[in-house]
Design a protein around this motif. Structure first.
Motif, short mmCIF file in Angstrom:
data_model
loop_
_atom_site.label_atom_id
_atom_site.label_comp_id
_atom_site.label_asym_id
_atom_site.label_seq_id
_atom_site.Cartn_x
_atom_site.Cartn_y
_atom_site.Cartn_z
N ILE A 214 4.14 61.22 48.97
CA ILE A 214 5.16 60.17 48.91
C ILE A 214 4.82 59.10 49.96
N GLY A 215 4.85 57.86 49.55
CA GLY A 215 4.54 56.76 50.45
C GLY A 215 5.53 56.64 51.59
N PRO A 216 5.15 55.95 52.66
CA PRO A 216 6.02 55.80 53.84
C PRO A 216 7.20 54.88 53.53
N PRO A 217 8.23 54.94 54.36
CA PRO A 217 9.40 54.07 54.12
C PRO A 217 9.08 52.62 54.40
N GLY A 218 9.74 51.73 53.65
CA GLY A 218 9.68 50.31 53.93
C GLY A 218 10.94 49.89 54.67
N ALA A 219 11.03 48.63 55.00
CA ALA A 219 12.21 48.15 55.73
C ALA A 219 13.49 48.39 54.92
N GLU A 220 13.35 48.34 53.58
CA GLU A 220 14.53 48.52 52.74
C GLU A 220 15.03 49.95 52.75
N ASP A 221 14.21 50.89 53.25
CA ASP A 221 14.60 52.30 53.27
C ASP A 221 15.43 52.66 54.49
N THR A 222 15.52 51.76 55.47
CA THR A 222 16.25 52.05 56.69
C THR A 222 17.67 51.52 56.58
N PRO A 223 18.65 52.39 56.43
CA PRO A 223 20.02 51.93 56.23
C PRO A 223 20.62 51.32 57.49
N GLY A 224 21.39 50.25 57.32
CA GLY A 224 22.08 49.64 58.44
C GLY A 224 23.40 50.35 58.70
N GLU A 225 24.10 49.92 59.75
CA GLU A 225 25.39 50.54 60.09
C GLU A 225 26.40 50.40 58.96
N ASP A 227 25.78 50.18 55.80
CA ASP A 227 25.43 51.09 54.70
C ASP A 227 25.91 52.50 55.00
N VAL A 228 25.69 52.95 56.24
CA VAL A 228 26.10 54.29 56.63
C VAL A 228 27.62 54.41 56.56
N ASP A 229 28.31 53.38 57.05
CA ASP A 229 29.78 53.41 57.03
C ASP A 229 30.30 53.49 55.59
N LEU A 231 28.81 54.69 52.96
CA LEU A 231 28.54 56.03 52.43
C LEU A 231 29.51 57.05 53.02
N LEU A 232 29.79 56.92 54.32
CA LEU A 232 30.71 57.86 54.96
C LEU A 232 32.13 57.73 54.40
N ARG A 233 32.59 56.50 54.20
CA ARG A 233 33.94 56.32 53.66
C ARG A 233 34.06 56.97 52.28
N GLU A 234 33.01 56.79 51.47
CA GLU A 234 33.04 57.40 50.14
C GLU A 234 33.04 58.92 50.26
N ALA A 235 32.21 59.45 51.14
CA ALA A 235 32.12 60.90 51.30
C ALA A 235 33.40 61.49 51.88
N LEU A 236 34.02 60.75 52.82
CA LEU A 236 35.25 61.23 53.45
C LEU A 236 36.43 61.27 52.47
N SER A 237 36.31 60.53 51.38
CA SER A 237 37.38 60.55 50.40
C SER A 237 37.42 61.85 49.61
N ARG A 238 36.36 62.66 49.74
CA ARG A 238 36.31 63.90 48.95
C ARG A 238 35.86 65.11 49.76
N LEU A 239 35.41 64.88 51.01
CA LEU A 239 34.88 65.99 51.80
C LEU A 239 35.50 66.00 53.20
N SER A 240 35.34 67.11 53.89
CA SER A 240 35.74 67.19 55.29
C SER A 240 34.81 66.33 56.14
N ALA A 249 24.00 62.23 56.31
CA ALA A 249 22.79 62.39 57.12
C ALA A 249 21.61 62.78 56.24
N ALA A 250 21.82 63.66 55.27
CA ALA A 250 20.75 64.07 54.35
C ALA A 250 20.31 62.91 53.48
N ARG A 251 21.26 62.07 53.06
CA ARG A 251 20.94 60.96 52.16
C ARG A 251 20.28 59.79 52.87
N THR A 252 20.54 59.65 54.15
CA THR A 252 20.01 58.48 54.87
C THR A 252 18.89 58.80 55.85
N GLY A 253 18.77 60.08 56.22
CA GLY A 253 17.78 60.44 57.21
C GLY A 253 18.20 60.13 58.63
#
Length: 284
Positions: A214-225, A227-229, A231-240, A249-253
């Motif tokens: 698998i090729g190395p990550p590009g700049a587009e692969d590094t999520p910003g704050e 993006d993480v927020d 994803l977290l809001r969506e995950a918190l709506s259904r998970l602890s 963390a698994a989805r963003t590295g």
């Protein structure tokens, strides 16, 4: 003296000379190595050395080498010490002051890297991913941010589901699936991960030994704050909080501790009427 020798299918003249001169040949399967020896007319005694008897055989082999005997170590396929118990024998040889040299043969990870067409200046060989999907996805997430080409072994049976996880977690990175390298039916399939995942989902598991590059990550692969927020809001709506942080963390590295700390902040900001699964008590 110990001498690890590479893949029998690509054996060199130097390796054949070493096999003839050795006092014994330690091998995974005496039947497999016996065929090689017979083809080349070599009658050096064979000694079984594999994962299940390695702990018992290492002192025996070390003792023979310390007495002045040369032992050659052969694997059934690939390069000795790469994902096999041979490295423990070499480690003990080094500790006991026994000289070690190597006669490399075919190496599936390096062959796949070369044939992939992906960057070779920096790469990480990560061996086999975990069998279970949850652990496998976590391992892929941890490697997402590594600024290097990634190289994995994978079993043919798990390849379709592993590629699906890679495509989801790593996105449309370029990849390559190589099988039966340096053998008669060698094949390399290249393309973006989603395309590779779709192909093997339809075609099913291939035959033979498989390496995924698998090729190395590009700049587009590094999520910003932001993006993480999101994803977290969506995950918190259904998970602890804990499970949401682990998922993101698994989805963003991103580091698990940092993601968990941010998840706690978002859950507190949301308050009692916020994300339904935001607190530890949100588990069902």
């Amino acid at each position: 003296m110990a001498t690890p020798i590479g893949n029998a299918a690509d054996i060199t003249l130097r390796a054949l000379d070493t096999l003839r001169a050795a006092g014994a040949v330690a091998c995974e399967d005496t039947r497999v190595t016996g065929k090689l020896m017979g083809i080349h007319g070599i009658d050096t005694p064979l000694v079984s050395y594999h994962e299940h008897n390695a702990a018992r055989m290492r002192p025996v082999l070390i003792g023979r080498m310390k007495a002045g005997e040369a032992i050659a170590l052969v694997t059934d396929a690939g390069t000795p010490l790469v994902s096999d118990p041979g490295y423990k024998l070499v480690r003990e040889c080094v500790a006991e002051g026994v000289e070690v040299t190597t006669l490399p043969g075919a190496s599936a990870p390096l062959a796949a890297l070369v044939l992939s067409g992906l960057p070779t200046d920096r790469f990480l060989f990560a061996g086999f991913l975990p069998n279970r999907q949850t652990a496998r996805r976590a391992a892929i997430g941890e490697l997402k941010g590594v600024p290097a080409t990634l190289v994995f072994f994978e079993s043919p049976q798990r390849l379709p589901e592993s590629l699906a996880d890679m495509a989801e977690l790593l996105g449309p990175r370029e990849g390559a699936v190589a099988r039966e390298l340096t053998k008669l039916y060698e094949e390399v399939r290249r393309g973006p991960l989603p395309g590779l995942a779709a192909h093997y989902a339809e075609a099913g598991p291939p035959r033979g030994e498989v390496v995924v590059v698998i090729g190395p990550p590009g700049a587009e692969d590094t999520p910003g704050e932001a993006d993480v927020d999101a994803l977290l809001r969506e995950a918190l709506s259904r998970l602890s909080v804990r499970d949401a942080a682990a998922d993101v963390a698994a989805r963003t590295g991103q580091p698990k501790r940092e993601v968990y700390a941010r998840a706690l902040e978002l859950a507190r900001d949301a308050g009692p009427g916020g994300a339904s699964g935001g607190g530890e008590g949100g588990r069902r």
